[in-house]
Design a protein around this motif. Structure first.
Motif, PDB file in Angstrom:
ATOM      1  N   VAL A 169     -36.691  32.616  16.969  1.00 18.41           N
ATOM      2  CA  VAL A 169     -37.367  31.442  17.508  1.00 18.41           C
ATOM      3  C   VAL A 169     -37.230  31.444  19.029  1.00 18.41           C
ATOM      4  CG1 VAL A 169     -37.522  28.927  17.466  1.00 18.41           C
ATOM      5  CG2 VAL A 169     -36.706  30.165  15.434  1.00 18.41           C
ATOM      6  N   ALA A 170     -38.337  31.437  19.737  1.00 19.79           N
ATOM      7  CA  ALA A 170     -38.293  31.334  21.197  1.00 19.79           C
ATOM      8  C   ALA A 170     -37.745  29.968  21.584  1.00 19.79           C
ATOM      9  CB  ALA A 170     -39.689  31.530  21.781  1.00 19.79           C
ATOM     10  N   VAL A 171     -36.883  29.942  22.601  1.00 21.51           N
ATOM     11  CA  VAL A 171     -36.210  28.686  22.934  1.00 21.51           C
ATOM     12  C   VAL A 171     -37.198  27.611  23.361  1.00 21.51           C
ATOM     13  CG1 VAL A 171     -35.737  29.272  25.367  1.00 21.51           C
ATOM     14  CG2 VAL A 171     -34.218  27.698  24.132  1.00 21.51           C
ATOM     15  N   ASP A 172     -38.303  27.983  24.006  1.00 18.29           N
ATOM     16  CA  ASP A 172     -39.274  26.955  24.393  1.00 18.29           C
ATOM     17  C   ASP A 172     -39.950  26.356  23.165  1.00 18.29           C
ATOM     18  OD1 ASP A 172     -40.309  29.587  24.242  1.00 18.29           O
ATOM     19  OD2 ASP A 172     -42.113  29.053  25.356  1.00 18.29           O
ATOM     20  N   ASP A 173     -40.147  27.171  22.117  1.00 17.50           N
ATOM     21  CA  ASP A 173     -40.670  26.626  20.862  1.00 17.50           C
ATOM     22  C   ASP A 173     -39.651  25.698  20.212  1.00 17.50           C
ATOM     23  OD1 ASP A 173     -43.124  27.897  20.985  1.00 17.50           O
ATOM     24  OD2 ASP A 173     -42.528  29.585  19.728  1.00 17.50           O
ATOM     25  N   ALA A 174     -38.376  26.107  20.214  1.00 20.01           N
ATOM     26  CA  ALA A 174     -37.323  25.263  19.635  1.00 20.01           C
ATOM     27  C   ALA A 174     -37.243  23.923  20.356  1.00 20.01           C
ATOM     28  CB  ALA A 174     -35.975  25.983  19.701  1.00 20.01           C
ATOM     29  N   VAL A 175     -37.383  23.951  21.665  1.00 15.93           N
ATOM     30  CA  VAL A 175     -37.357  22.718  22.453  1.00 15.93           C
ATOM     31  C   VAL A 175     -38.541  21.819  22.093  1.00 15.93           C
ATOM     32  CG1 VAL A 175     -37.725  21.841  24.806  1.00 15.93           C
ATOM     33  CG2 VAL A 175     -35.965  23.570  24.369  1.00 15.93           C
ATOM     34  N   ASP A 176     -39.711  22.399  21.909  1.00 15.75           N
ATOM     35  CA  ASP A 176     -40.881  21.595  21.527  1.00 15.75           C
ATOM     36  C   ASP A 176     -40.651  20.897  20.185  1.00 15.75           C
ATOM     37  OD1 ASP A 176     -42.299  22.251  23.804  1.00 15.75           O
ATOM     38  OD2 ASP A 176     -43.437  23.861  22.858  1.00 15.75           O
ATOM     39  N   VAL A 177     -40.039  21.606  19.228  1.00 12.39           N
ATOM     40  CA  VAL A 177     -39.760  21.003  17.925  1.00 12.39           C
ATOM     41  C   VAL A 177     -38.716  19.895  18.080  1.00 12.39           C
ATOM     42  CG1 VAL A 177     -38.938  21.408  15.581  1.00 12.39           C
ATOM     43  CG2 VAL A 177     -40.377  23.114  16.698  1.00 12.39           C
ATOM     44  N   ARG A 185     -41.968  12.481  15.273  1.00 17.80           N
ATOM     45  CA  ARG A 185     -43.260  13.025  14.865  1.00 17.80           C
ATOM     46  C   ARG A 185     -43.137  14.032  13.719  1.00 17.80           C
ATOM     47  NH1 ARG A 185     -44.143  13.525  20.600  1.00 17.80           N
ATOM     48  NH2 ARG A 185     -44.188  15.811  20.409  1.00 17.80           N
ATOM     49  N   ILE A 186     -41.936  14.252  13.211  1.00 22.66           N
ATOM     50  CA  ILE A 186     -41.748  15.137  12.061  1.00 22.66           C
ATOM     51  C   ILE A 186     -41.448  14.275  10.847  1.00 22.66           C
ATOM     52  CG2 ILE A 186     -40.284  16.948  11.066  1.00 22.66           C
ATOM     53  CD1 ILE A 186     -39.983  18.115  13.843  1.00 22.66           C
ATOM     54  N   ALA A 187     -42.261  14.407   9.829  1.00 21.81           N
ATOM     55  CA  ALA A 187     -42.175  13.491   8.685  1.00 21.81           C
ATOM     56  C   ALA A 187     -40.952  13.751   7.816  1.00 21.81           C
ATOM     57  CB  ALA A 187     -43.455  13.606   7.843  1.00 21.81           C
ATOM     58  N   GLU A 188     -40.646  15.010   7.547  1.00 19.45           N
ATOM     59  CA  GLU A 188     -39.537  15.349   6.649  1.00 19.45           C
ATOM     60  C   GLU A 188     -38.192  15.150   7.347  1.00 19.45           C
ATOM     61  OE1 GLU A 188     -39.608  16.193   3.525  1.00 19.45           O
ATOM     62  OE2 GLU A 188     -41.785  16.376   3.275  1.00 19.45           O
ATOM     63  N   PRO A 189     -37.171  14.669   6.619  1.00 18.71           N
ATOM     64  CA  PRO A 189     -35.851  14.487   7.241  1.00 18.71           C
ATOM     65  C   PRO A 189     -35.129  15.792   7.532  1.00 18.71           C
ATOM     66  CG  PRO A 189     -35.767  13.925   4.917  1.00 18.71           C
ATOM     67  CD  PRO A 189     -37.211  14.149   5.247  1.00 18.71           C
ATOM     68  N   THR A 190     -35.448  16.860   6.799  1.00 20.67           N
ATOM     69  CA  THR A 190     -34.850  18.176   7.038  1.00 20.67           C
ATOM     70  C   THR A 190     -35.953  19.216   7.035  1.00 20.67           C
ATOM     71  OG1 THR A 190     -32.785  17.553   5.918  1.00 20.67           O
ATOM     72  CG2 THR A 190     -33.190  19.898   6.231  1.00 20.67           C
ATOM     73  N   VAL A 191     -36.025  20.024   8.105  1.00 20.59           N
ATOM     74  CA  VAL A 191     -37.051  21.058   8.176  1.00 20.59           C
ATOM     75  C   VAL A 191     -36.428  22.373   8.641  1.00 20.59           C
ATOM     76  CG1 VAL A 191     -38.994  19.499   8.590  1.00 20.59           C
ATOM     77  CG2 VAL A 191     -37.693  20.384  10.533  1.00 20.59           C
ATOM     78  N   ALA A 192     -37.058  23.467   8.229  1.00 19.50           N
ATOM     79  CA  ALA A 192     -36.653  24.808   8.649  1.00 19.50           C
ATOM     80  C   ALA A 192     -37.488  25.220   9.849  1.00 19.50           C
ATOM     81  CB  ALA A 192     -36.846  25.801   7.507  1.00 19.50           C
ATOM     82  N   PRO A 264     -41.926  22.411   9.540  1.00 20.74           N
ATOM     83  CA  PRO A 264     -42.659  21.254  10.080  1.00 20.74           C
ATOM     84  C   PRO A 264     -44.159  21.406   9.829  1.00 20.74           C
ATOM     85  CG  PRO A 264     -41.162  22.219  11.717  1.00 20.74           C
ATOM     86  CD  PRO A 264     -41.240  23.185  10.586  1.00 20.74           C
ATOM     87  N   GLU A 265     -44.892  20.352  10.126  1.00 20.81           N
ATOM     88  CA  GLU A 265     -46.330  20.411  10.012  1.00 20.81           C
ATOM     89  C   GLU A 265     -46.855  21.587  10.830  1.00 20.81           C
ATOM     90  OE1 GLU A 265     -44.420  17.891  10.599  1.00 20.81           O
ATOM     91  OE2 GLU A 265     -45.160  16.010   9.747  1.00 20.81           O
ATOM     92  N   PRO A 266     -47.961  22.215  10.392  1.00 22.37           N
ATOM     93  CA  PRO A 266     -48.436  23.438  11.059  1.00 22.37           C
ATOM     94  C   PRO A 266     -48.569  23.339  12.574  1.00 22.37           C
ATOM     95  CG  PRO A 266     -49.614  23.133   9.012  1.00 22.37           C
ATOM     96  CD  PRO A 266     -48.761  21.895   9.193  1.00 22.37           C
TER      97      PRO A 266
END
Length: 317
Positions: A169-177, A185-192, A264-266
């Motif tokens: 996982v690129a760190v900038d992508d991880a930061v966005d998530v 903005r993420i519906a599920e309480p636990t996501v991969a 997470p959502e696509p």
């Protein structure tokens, strides 16, 4: 929003804080040992969290050093952050966990990360748990250590005789998530959280090595030898070439969550794989040197102390 970041001077935490600074939409409060706050000090944490709307709980370690144990940092620290959040009136917590954190697996790292997840689930706070794969970028361990190893040693041992896969996982992508989770903005309480590309571990190593200019001979090694190497490296190196927890990660692969968790959502999923431009941005200078040995670092500290030079304490990872 005003958001506290525990482990805010660590790898992911400082990238998250920098992104908040660049965007200017949210205010970040950096919380770490370097800012004078121990992770299990509820009073200090509550003071740091005062006025915050959410907390990004990024504090964590991949090896134990002295009093910084997995139990203290991952479990006691998470319990303290939750208590401090309640005291300070913080409504939301986002926990950065590990993709394969789970109970009863024989790894204190994985088990304490899971225990932290369970504490967050019953905390009574709005929460999101991000079970993340290996995160890479400037200041990481993955690109840094592979690069230094292939520049230093003529032989590079790959893990096992059957290739495992990873989804870096690129760190900038991880930061966005993380930011999406902090804003609810993420519906599920636990996501991969996994990178967009799945590849064999050996292929990932070679991609980094090619960009780093390394020319090592790649030799498959049994998992027991990598675990032995990790034990030795933790004892003799300031930052080990591979830690015991990392040996287990590499031995089982890091491309699917345990227990199962949805992504997470696509539109919120990481968009990049092991991207060459992002690898180049993370490449360190040089290779391993004697200064990476604990005994050499200890002698250097003694010399500085004798000469009256102050030494800044090391932060968490």
């Amino acid at each position: 929003m005003k958001i506290a970041i525990t482990g805010g001077t660590g790898f992911v935490g400082r990238h998250l804080a920098a992104e908040f600074g660049a965007r200017g939409d949210d205010e970040a409060v950096v919380v770490s040992r370097r800012t004078g706050v121990e992770i299990d000090d509820v009073d200090a944490l509550a003071a740091a969290l005062a006025g915050c709307d959410a907390v990004a709980h990024c504090a964590g370690i991949n090896r134990e050093i002295g009093s910084q144990t997995f139990q203290r940092v991952h479990v006691d620290g998470t319990a303290a952050v939750i208590e401090a959040a309640h005291r300070a009136g913080v409504r939301r917590i986002v926990l950065l966990s590990f993709l394969r954190a789970r109970p009863d697996c024989g790894s204190p790292y994985h088990e304490t990360k899971w225990a932290a997840e369970e504490l967050v689930r019953v905390s009574g706070l709005d929460h999101t748990i991000l079970k993340s794969g290996m995160i890479y970028g400037p200041g990481d361990h993955m690109v840094d250590h592979v690069t230094k190893a292939v520049r230093t040693f003529p032989i590079f041992a790959t893990v096992g005789f059957r290739e495992r896969t990873v989804r870096p996982v690129a760190v900038d992508d991880a930061v966005d998530v993380l930011i999406a989770a902090l804003h609810g903005r993420i519906a599920e309480p636990t996501v991969a959280v996994m990178g967009a590309e799945e590849l064999e571990l050996g292929a990932a190593v070679r991609r980094i090595a090619d960009l780093a200019g390394g020319h090592a001979l790649y030799v498959p090694a049994p998992l027991w030898s990598i675990r032995l190497l990790a034990r030795v490296a933790e004892r003799v190196m300031v930052v080990p070439l591979v830690a015991k927890a990392q040996a287990m990660m590499l031995g089982e692969g890091v491309s699917s969550p345990l227990p199962l968790a949805p992504e997470p959502e696509p539109h919120l999923r990481p968009a990049h794989g092991l991207d060459p431009d992002r690898i180049r941005a993370a490449l360190p200078e040089g290779g391993f040197t004697a200064r990476d040995l604990r005994v050499v670092a200890w002698l250097a500290r003694r010399r500085r102390l004798r000469s009256g030079t102050t030494v800044r304490p090391a932060g968490s990872h």
